[in-house]
Write an enzyme that holds these catalytic residues in place. Structure first.
Site, PDB file in Angstrom:
ATOM      1  N   GLN A 171       0.554  -0.950   0.153  1.00  0.00           N
ATOM      2  CA  GLN A 171       0.067   0.151   0.065  1.00  0.00           C
ATOM      3  C   GLN A 171       1.027   1.048   0.097  1.00  0.00           C
ATOM      4  O   GLN A 171       2.192   1.348   0.887  1.00  0.00           O
ATOM      5  CB  GLN A 171      -0.843  -0.042   1.088  1.00  0.00           C
ATOM      6  N   HIS A 193      -2.846  -0.267  -3.790  1.00  0.00           N
ATOM      7  CA  HIS A 193      -4.692   0.784  -2.700  1.00  0.00           C
ATOM      8  C   HIS A 193      -4.668   2.057  -2.683  1.00  0.00           C
ATOM      9  O   HIS A 193      -5.362   2.046  -3.119  1.00  0.00           O
ATOM     10  CB  HIS A 193      -3.408   0.736  -0.911  1.00  0.00           C
ATOM     11  N   ASP A 235      -8.289   0.926  -2.550  1.00  0.00           N
ATOM     12  CA  ASP A 235      -9.224   1.177  -1.235  1.00  0.00           C
ATOM     13  C   ASP A 235      -8.943   2.316  -1.476  1.00  0.00           C
ATOM     14  O   ASP A 235      -8.867   3.822  -1.337  1.00  0.00           O
ATOM     15  CB  ASP A 235      -7.806   0.734  -0.674  1.00  0.00           C
ATOM     16  N   GLU A 270     -11.688  -2.371  -2.625  1.00  0.00           N
ATOM     17  CA  GLU A 270     -11.504  -2.537  -2.111  1.00  0.00           C
ATOM     18  C   GLU A 270     -12.655  -1.323  -0.897  1.00  0.00           C
ATOM     19  O   GLU A 270     -12.362  -0.185  -0.810  1.00  0.00           O
ATOM     20  CB  GLU A 270     -10.298  -2.697  -0.706  1.00  0.00           C
ATOM     21  N   ASP A 304     -13.756  -4.836   3.297  1.00  0.00           N
ATOM     22  CA  ASP A 304     -12.567  -4.365   5.010  1.00  0.00           C
ATOM     23  C   ASP A 304     -14.295  -4.308   6.134  1.00  0.00           C
ATOM     24  O   ASP A 304     -14.404  -4.985   6.946  1.00  0.00           O
ATOM     25  CB  ASP A 304     -11.997  -3.458   4.178  1.00  0.00           C
ATOM     26  N   GLN A 326     -11.035  -9.340   3.220  1.00  0.00           N
ATOM     27  CA  GLN A 326      -9.780  -8.843   3.810  1.00  0.00           C
ATOM     28  C   GLN A 326      -9.132  -9.222   5.396  1.00  0.00           C
ATOM     29  O   GLN A 326     -10.218  -8.648   5.892  1.00  0.00           O
ATOM     30  CB  GLN A 326      -9.505  -7.265   4.204  1.00  0.00           C
ATOM     31  N   LYS A 328      -8.603  -8.585   8.740  1.00  0.00           N
ATOM     32  CA  LYS A 328      -7.403  -7.579   8.973  1.00  0.00           C
ATOM     33  C   LYS A 328      -7.314  -8.192  10.491  1.00  0.00           C
ATOM     34  O   LYS A 328      -7.846  -8.279  11.379  1.00  0.00           O
ATOM     35  CB  LYS A 328      -8.831  -5.932   9.001  1.00  0.00           C
ATOM     36  N   CYS A 358      -0.963  -0.354   8.771  1.00  0.00           N
ATOM     37  CA  CYS A 358       0.236   0.155   8.940  1.00  0.00           C
ATOM     38  C   CYS A 358       0.914   0.280  10.138  1.00  0.00           C
ATOM     39  O   CYS A 358       1.496   0.448  10.255  1.00  0.00           O
ATOM     40  CB  CYS A 358       0.329   1.139   8.137  1.00  0.00           C
TER      41      CYS A 358
END
Length: 417
Positions: A171, A193, A235, A270, A304, A326, A328, A358
């Site tokens: 990303q 991303h 995304d 996304e 997501d 996803q 997560k 991140c």
């Protein structure tokens, strides 16, 4: 028992926690800082440095194995747990989790997780605690059995030792153009991303976003090595729905138009829209998926928001409410549930993407690699951070080392046989 003490050490996540609601409402940026008042509970400002908490298990041979607790970048949004608060998590871990850890058989991974993560005061423990402690327990089991963490996952879930490399997805953060170039030069499997998280980045009618998609596709052909053909993954943080409305047909029409601008590429979109609840998300995403499939579009929907826990993932997968889920990892909780989530997606014929945030750490990223490879996920996130180079190096190198070790183990087994 094998755990004789537990250590806690405060730390830093690799990026920042951001108030998504405030950003969606139009908060402007001044350099790296967002200007304005926070909207989401517990945020003292719109952007705050990510914190983490390491938990160390002291084993009988005095080896210390670690796992890291943290939240995701957009904490408190889309049904997620609240913002990570180190002091609160440390207190709950000390009072509730530490005594449980000293009373489990750490060589039996799933049993240990089940006992340590029993409800407290009729509620599930914070998912950040499950996430960090389950990492440490997986490392403990691997140490005690003298195997790789991936082998523990394979053994516990009756999976064959993996041979296939899992594609890596990077990303870009806000440094889009520079980071896209980095990804292309490093031949990343899935990119970029794009962080399309505001009206400015999406543009009126999505025009700015569409131009960016076309630029990324063109750039791969301009500077990529011969034959390089990545999956394009963007995304959009619900901005298709925000900008053109929440009608599935219109959303699908827009996605098809975007896909038509990059023929020959697989396009992942996304979080195209946020319909306000898990059930509404499932019903409307299922319609969008069906429309795209009936048209034979190359676009794929990735879910997501509103798909956080293992049970959420099961509902989306069974309803075919995404082409790719996803998973997560900090939002799922126990890393054992991440493994279960991949297997649930596979059983329903839905793609499994082991993601995360991140804001994570090098430790949590490495554990995620072992779970991704063991379960043979469809792709995994290069993490932590927003810098491309660091996350791609951490995840990619861990995968290569793991596969080399498993290959040696396979050869040894064949020679013995």
């Amino acid at each position: 028992m094998q755990i004789k003490d537990v250590l806690l050490a405060p730390g830093n996540g690799a990026f920042f926690y951001d108030d998504q609601a405030a950003i969606r409402a139009g908060a402007s940026q001044d350099g790296f800082v967002y200007v304005g008042e926070p909207v989401t509970p517990d945020f003292q400002s719109i952007r705050v440095p990510a914190s983490s908490l390491s938990v160390g298990l002291v084993l009988v041979d005095d080896t210390v194995v670690w796992g890291d607790m943290m939240s995701v970048q957009y904490s408190g949004a889309g049904g997620r747990d609240a913002l990570f608060e180190t002091a609160q998590i440390s207190d709950l871990t000390s009072r509730v989790v530490m005594p449980r850890l000293r009373d489990v058989d750490a060589s039996r991974y799933l049993d240990a997780c089940a006992k340590v993560f029993e409800p407290f005061e009729h509620k599930r423990l914070p998912l950040a605690i499950e996430y960090g402690v389950s990492q440490a327990l997986l490392r403990a089991a691997a140490h005690l059995h003298r195997t790789a963490m991936a082998e523990i996952v394979c053994s516990e879930f009756n999976l064959p030792l993996p041979t296939r490399r899992v594609p890596i997805y990077c990303q870009s953060g806000d440094a889009r153009e520079i980071n896209v170039d980095k990804m292309i030069l490093k031949a990343v499997d899935v990119l970029p991303h794009g962080l399309i998280n505001s009206r400015k980045k999406f543009g009126v009618g999505g025009q700015t976003f569409m131009e960016f998609v076309k630029w990324v596709a063109t750039r791969t052909l301009e500077i990529g090595r011969p034959g390089y053909h990545p999956v394009l993954h963007f995304d959009v943080y619900g901005w298709i729905g925000q900008e053109i409305g929440l009608e599935p047909q219109r959303i699908a029409d827009f996605i098809c138009r975007v896909a038509d601008t990059v023929p020959g590429f697989v396009l992942n979109i996304e979080s195209p829209a946020d319909f306000g609840s898990t059930q509404a998300q499932i019903e409307n995403y299922a319609q969008i998926v069906s429309i795209l499939d009936n048209r034979g579009s190359s676009a794929r929907i990735v879910v997501d928001e509103r798909c956080n826990t293992l049970e959420d993932i099961r509902l989306f997968a069974e309803a075919k409410a995404a082409h790719l889920v996803q998973i997560k990892t900090p939002d799922v909780g126990s890393i054992a549930d991440t493994a279960r989530a991949v297997l649930v997606c596979k059983a329903s014929g839905v793609g499994a993407y082991v993601g995360g945030s991140c804001t994570e750490t090098d430790l949590s990223a490495r554990v995620s690699v072992h779970v991704s490879v063991a379960t043979q996920a469809d792709m995994m996130l290069a993490k932590p951070g927003m810098g491309v180079d660091e996350g791609f190096s951490i995840v990619g190198n861990e995968q290569n080392r793991l596969l080399a070790m498993l290959n040696r183990r396979r050869i040894q087994s064949q020679n013995v046989g």
